[in-house]
Motif scaffolding. Structure first.
Motif, PDB file in Angstrom:
ATOM      1  N   LYS A 391       0.819  -1.225   0.000  1.00 26.17           N
ATOM      2  CA  LYS A 391       0.000   0.000   0.000  1.00 26.17           C
ATOM      3  C   LYS A 391       0.846   1.266   0.000  1.00 26.17           C
ATOM      4  O   LYS A 391       0.493   2.267  -0.613  1.00 26.17           O
ATOM      5  N   ASP A 392       1.951   1.206   0.744  1.00 31.17           N
ATOM      6  CA  ASP A 392       2.798   2.406   0.827  1.00 31.17           C
ATOM      7  C   ASP A 392       3.458   2.694  -0.514  1.00 31.17           C
ATOM      8  O   ASP A 392       3.575   3.844  -0.924  1.00 31.17           O
ATOM      9  N   ALA A 393       3.880   1.620  -1.195  1.00 30.25           N
ATOM     10  CA  ALA A 393       4.495   1.808  -2.510  1.00 30.25           C
ATOM     11  C   ALA A 393       3.463   2.347  -3.496  1.00 30.25           C
ATOM     12  O   ALA A 393       3.755   3.231  -4.303  1.00 30.25           O
ATOM     13  N   PHE A 395       0.800   4.156  -2.787  1.00 24.99           N
ATOM     14  CA  PHE A 395       0.548   5.569  -2.485  1.00 24.99           C
ATOM     15  C   PHE A 395       1.704   6.440  -2.963  1.00 24.99           C
ATOM     16  O   PHE A 395       1.508   7.517  -3.528  1.00 24.99           O
ATOM     17  N   PHE A 396       2.900   5.957  -2.758  1.00 24.74           N
ATOM     18  CA  PHE A 396       4.068   6.721  -3.215  1.00 24.74           C
ATOM     19  C   PHE A 396       3.977   7.011  -4.721  1.00 24.74           C
ATOM     20  O   PHE A 396       4.115   8.153  -5.153  1.00 24.74           O
ATOM     21  N   LEU A 397       3.714   5.974  -5.509  1.00 28.21           N
ATOM     22  CA  LEU A 397       3.657   6.160  -6.968  1.00 28.21           C
ATOM     23  C   LEU A 397       2.527   7.112  -7.343  1.00 28.21           C
ATOM     24  O   LEU A 397       2.689   7.990  -8.195  1.00 28.21           O
ATOM     25  N   ILE A 402       1.227   9.215 -10.841  1.00 30.78           N
ATOM     26  CA  ILE A 402       0.952   8.027 -11.646  1.00 30.78           C
ATOM     27  C   ILE A 402      -0.410   7.463 -11.233  1.00 30.78           C
ATOM     28  O   ILE A 402      -0.666   7.269 -10.045  1.00 30.78           O
ATOM     29  N   GLU A 404      -3.733   5.141 -10.517  1.00 33.93           N
ATOM     30  CA  GLU A 404      -3.774   3.946  -9.683  1.00 33.93           C
ATOM     31  C   GLU A 404      -3.545   2.666 -10.498  1.00 33.93           C
ATOM     32  O   GLU A 404      -2.775   1.787 -10.097  1.00 33.93           O
ATOM     33  N   GLU A 406      -2.098   2.229 -13.417  1.00 34.14           N
ATOM     34  CA  GLU A 406      -0.719   2.190 -13.905  1.00 34.14           C
ATOM     35  C   GLU A 406       0.242   1.836 -12.762  1.00 34.14           C
ATOM     36  O   GLU A 406       1.172   1.043 -12.923  1.00 34.14           O
ATOM     37  N   MET A 410       2.781  -1.300 -12.420  1.00 38.08           N
ATOM     38  CA  MET A 410       4.223  -1.177 -12.164  1.00 38.08           C
ATOM     39  C   MET A 410       4.649  -2.092 -11.026  1.00 38.08           C
ATOM     40  O   MET A 410       5.691  -2.743 -11.094  1.00 38.08           O
ATOM     41  N   LEU A 411       3.837  -2.137  -9.982  1.00 35.75           N
ATOM     42  CA  LEU A 411       4.219  -2.923  -8.806  1.00 35.75           C
ATOM     43  C   LEU A 411       4.134  -4.425  -9.103  1.00 35.75           C
ATOM     44  O   LEU A 411       4.964  -5.203  -8.642  1.00 35.75           O
ATOM     45  N   ALA A 414       7.046  -5.311 -11.154  1.00 37.37           N
ATOM     46  CA  ALA A 414       8.235  -5.349 -10.301  1.00 37.37           C
ATOM     47  C   ALA A 414       8.298  -6.671  -9.543  1.00 37.37           C
ATOM     48  O   ALA A 414       9.356  -7.272  -9.394  1.00 37.37           O
ATOM     49  N   HIS A 417       9.367  -9.303 -11.846  1.00 38.51           N
ATOM     50  CA  HIS A 417      10.684  -9.027 -12.423  1.00 38.51           C
ATOM     51  C   HIS A 417      11.777  -9.962 -11.900  1.00 38.51           C
ATOM     52  O   HIS A 417      12.641 -10.422 -12.637  1.00 38.51           O
TER      53      HIS A 417
END
Ligand code: ADP
Ligand code: MG
Lengths: 449, 240
Positions: A391-393, A395-397, A402, A404, A406, A410-411, A414, A417
């Motif tokens: 959740k923190d990541a 919110f950061f993005l 960026i 929601e 997208e 990304m997450l 990742a 990845h």
């Protein structure tokens, strides 16, 4: 553990199908394939289709899939592949030695040998078993035959075709070999496929195996692969499964590693109704290494189960497993990883990790590590996590502008990845990144309708 | 959050070109205020309003707030393994451009912009070759926040304890960056609980937050007074 041999209708039907088809199965096949059938069907008849009481199958109930009726192509059907149609189906296009297998049969239009190094034998298992049985006979069923798994014995009873690859000593096959397994039928179809890879000492080979349904019928596939990695070999095998929701895939891969060999596997389960991947690694020479990875994406009511067994039978070997799942909707997943370190397998390093992201409240993941360690000088670790998107990541993005959707994408990319980056073929990594993007935005699912 | 009222009385007006410092002891609600302004949804807003350039800020999603010009430098920046800094920043810059009706930057233009901002902040290029904050030291994370701020050129930057955990050199880099990015059109809210940062960035106003309320506001001299007398000075007059 109690073992209940429950005779149920589907298994009986398979046994009686075998009885009825014995002649067709044997016709045109090499004696080295035919002589395995009888004992295998008997062994299958004793176990039947495993139910949840079978410890190894407790997270994956395959009985309902076998209760549907299917036809089988017991003889090779002629037919042409429409390549345009194939490539409209999200199969990665690569610079590779390319062959097709259609409903388990090595496609007659393949020209597998044309650009391969001298001495490499690559083609239909049925044909090579007939023409050059001496290439197979020391290897065929040497690993799979030790398994009690009912799908392996069933496969061995019904084996007709698949692919066969022999790489002579010291030969390096630079370009990957890509095998596209197409499933195409108007009616429900059961497919048996048998594959073998023999890498002689010092050789190098990279395989990319793509499973793809081309029609909305229910397929049930049962494939068995035996891979022999000789001394000082490098063998990479990547699989990409992209099947429709009506289909069930059961695959069993057996890898035997000789001294100083390195095997890398990547199982990418992009889409499919029910997928069960059995993978067994046997270290039978010291200083060998296995990197065993997988990522699966499930949504709707899909199910993916990866079941691995790492047999550390020789000292100084390394196994490293990372399996990940991203689960949405009501989908379910399972990972069971057994590591056995034999008494003499000193200085073993065995690592295993299973990380999972649940995108919905209804998705479920079962994870079960099992370490059996009979040596004393070993390093083993295992770990499993089941969580949500950080959740923190997220919110950061979003706080950087960026959107929601997208940001979630990304997450998830990742998260995947770590597995994707272990693939040694750059162009395949790029194609898979694109496929993951398409998977997460719904395009792959739409491609199956 | 679990029925606890964190912020109770805040009345604050920030105009373009101004620097406001919000000071207060640990747990007084400074980060909560900063997070609410950026749009974090962990908090329930019982009453109150926030207007940003004539718009009801609380109505907007975090991404729209960002694109409209709000920037939060996090007290604890998250590490995001697997998301390369470059990909993330490029997406971020281009979202901001799209919002303004501008074409996305090409890869070349983006790299040029990045280089210019790095030079301006005297940052080494290492920061952008890795995943977002992965394995960064505390100081590197804070510098990375300021770098993102430089790339996005916000109208209102909220810096939540950007000074804490920094050695004096990192503090100087961060402070110089903030000063260099200051224009008459943008505003800054500095959240800190030390007076130290204010030696480098001179605020126009200082507010003291205690127990969810702004209990005192004044000019920059208030910071010195706080430094001298300590937070007990505030607490004594305000505990219920
Ligand atoms: N997520 C949360 N859940 C519950 N309480 C919280 C949460 N975040 C902050 N708080 C509480 O709110 C109060 C203010 O915290 P915070 O805003 O972090 O203060 P500051 O930044 O001034 O140190 C503290 O009492 C803290 O424990
Ligand atoms: Mg704080």
């Amino acid at each position: 553990m109690s073992i209940i041999h429950d005779k149920i209708a589907p298994a009986d039907q398979l046994v009686s199908l075998f009885e009825k088809s014995r002649e067709i199965l044997n016709r045109g096949s090499s004696p080295i394939l035919n002589r395995m059938r009888e004992v295998s069907i008997k062994r299958f008849a004793q176990t039947g289709i495993p139910g949840f009481k079978n410890e190894d199958y407790k997270y994956t109930n395959l009985k309902p899939a076998f209760e549907k009726s299917y036809s089988q192509e017991l003889v090779r059907e002629s037919g042409l592949i429409n390549l345009n149609e194939v490539y409209s189906r999200n199969i990665p296009e690569l610079d590779a030695h390319l062959v097709f297998i259609v409903n388990g049969w090595f496609y007659s239009g393949n020209k597998p040998g044309s650009e391969l190094p001298n001495g490499v034998v690559f083609g239909s298992l049925e044909q090579i078993a007939n023409d050059r049985p001496e290439l197979l006979q020391n290897y065929l069923n040497r690993q799979a035959g030790l398994s009690d798994d009912p799908f392996v014995t069933l496969n061995t009873a019904f084996t007709k075709d698949g692919f066969f690859i022999y790489i002579p000593k010291g030969v390096i096959v630079e370009k990957p070999i890509q095998i596209i397994n197409l499933l195409s039928s108007d009616e429900n179809l059961s497919v048996t496929q048998r594959n073998m890879v023999i890498a002689e000492p010092g050789s190098r080979i990279k395989l990319v195996i793509c499973d793809q349904t081309l029609s909305p019928a229910s397929f049930i596939t049962n494939s068995v692969s035996e891979i022999f990695a000789g001394e000082d070999t490098l063998v990479d095998v990547y699989t990409i499964q992209n099947l429709n929701n009506q289909s069930t895939a059961i695959s069993s891969a057996f890898y035997k590693l000789q001294r100083n060999s390195i095997v890398t596997t990547g199982a990418i389960s992009l889409h499919g109704g029910m997928i069960r991947n059995n993978l067994k690694i046997t270290f039978s020479g010291d200083h060998s290494e296995a990197n065993v990875n997988g990522i699966s994406f499930t949504d709707q009511k899909q199910h993916v189960d990866n079941f691995t067994v790492i047999e550390h039978a020789s000292p100084n070997c390394l196994s490293n497993q990372i399996y990940k799942n991203i689960l949405d909707d009501e989908s379910t997943g399972a990972f069971a990883g057994r590591i056995h370190v034999a008494r003499d397998a000193q200085q073993t390093n065995a690592f295993q990790r299973n990380n999972n992201v649940l995108l919905s409240d209804k998705a479920r993941m079962q994870t079960k590590p099992q370490l059996i360690i009979d040596a004393d000088d070993v390093k083993c670790s295992h770990g499993a996590t089941v969580g949500q998107i950080d959740k923190d990541a997220l919110f950061f993005l979003r706080s950087r502008g960026i959107g929601e959707k997208e940001a979630r994408m990304m997450l998830m990319n990742a998260f995947a990845h770590e597995v994707i980056q272990k693939i040694s073929i750059q162009s395949l990594r790029d194609r898979i990144d694109e496929l993951i993007e398409k998977r997460l935005n719904g395009e792959i699912t739409r491609g199956h309708i | 959050m679990e029925g606890k009222e964190i912020l109770k009385g805040i009345n604050l007006e920030v105009k373009a070109g101004e620097v406001h410092a919000i000071m207060g002891p640990n747990g007084s609600g400074k980060s909560t205020l900063a997070n609410i302004l950026a749009g974090k949804t962990d908090y329930e807003i019982l009453e109150g309003e926030v207007t940003f350039q004539g718009q009801d800020l609380l109505e907007l999603s975090p991404e729209v707030r960002s694109r409209s010009g709000i920037f939060l430098s996090f007290q604890y920046p998250v590490e995001i393994p697997g998301v390369p800094m470059i990909n993330f920043l490029k997406a971020s810059v281009n979202e901001h451009r799209k919002f303004k009706g501008l074409e996305p930057l090409t890869a070349g233009e983006f790299l040029k912009l990045m280089r210019a901002k790095k030079d301006m902040l005297h940052l080494d290029s290492e920061l952008t070759n890795r995943s977002v904050n992965e394995g960064f030291s505390g100081g590197e994370k804070k510098k990375n926040e300021i770098f993102q701020m430089a790339m996005l050129e916000p109208k209102l930057a909220i810096l939540d304890e950007t000074d804490s955990g920094l050695d004096i050199d990192a503090l100087r880099i961060v402070a110089e960056g903030v000063n260099a990015l200051k224009t008459p059109e943008n505003a800054t809210i500095l959240v800190t609980h030390y007076q130290r940062l204010l030696d480098y960035i001179v605020p126009d106003f200082v507010h003291v937050l205690y127990n969810g309320r702004i209990v005192k506001s004044g000019g920059k001299e208030l910071a010195f007074e706080l430094e001298e007398k300590g937070y007990d000075w505030i607490k004594n007059g305000n505990d219920q």
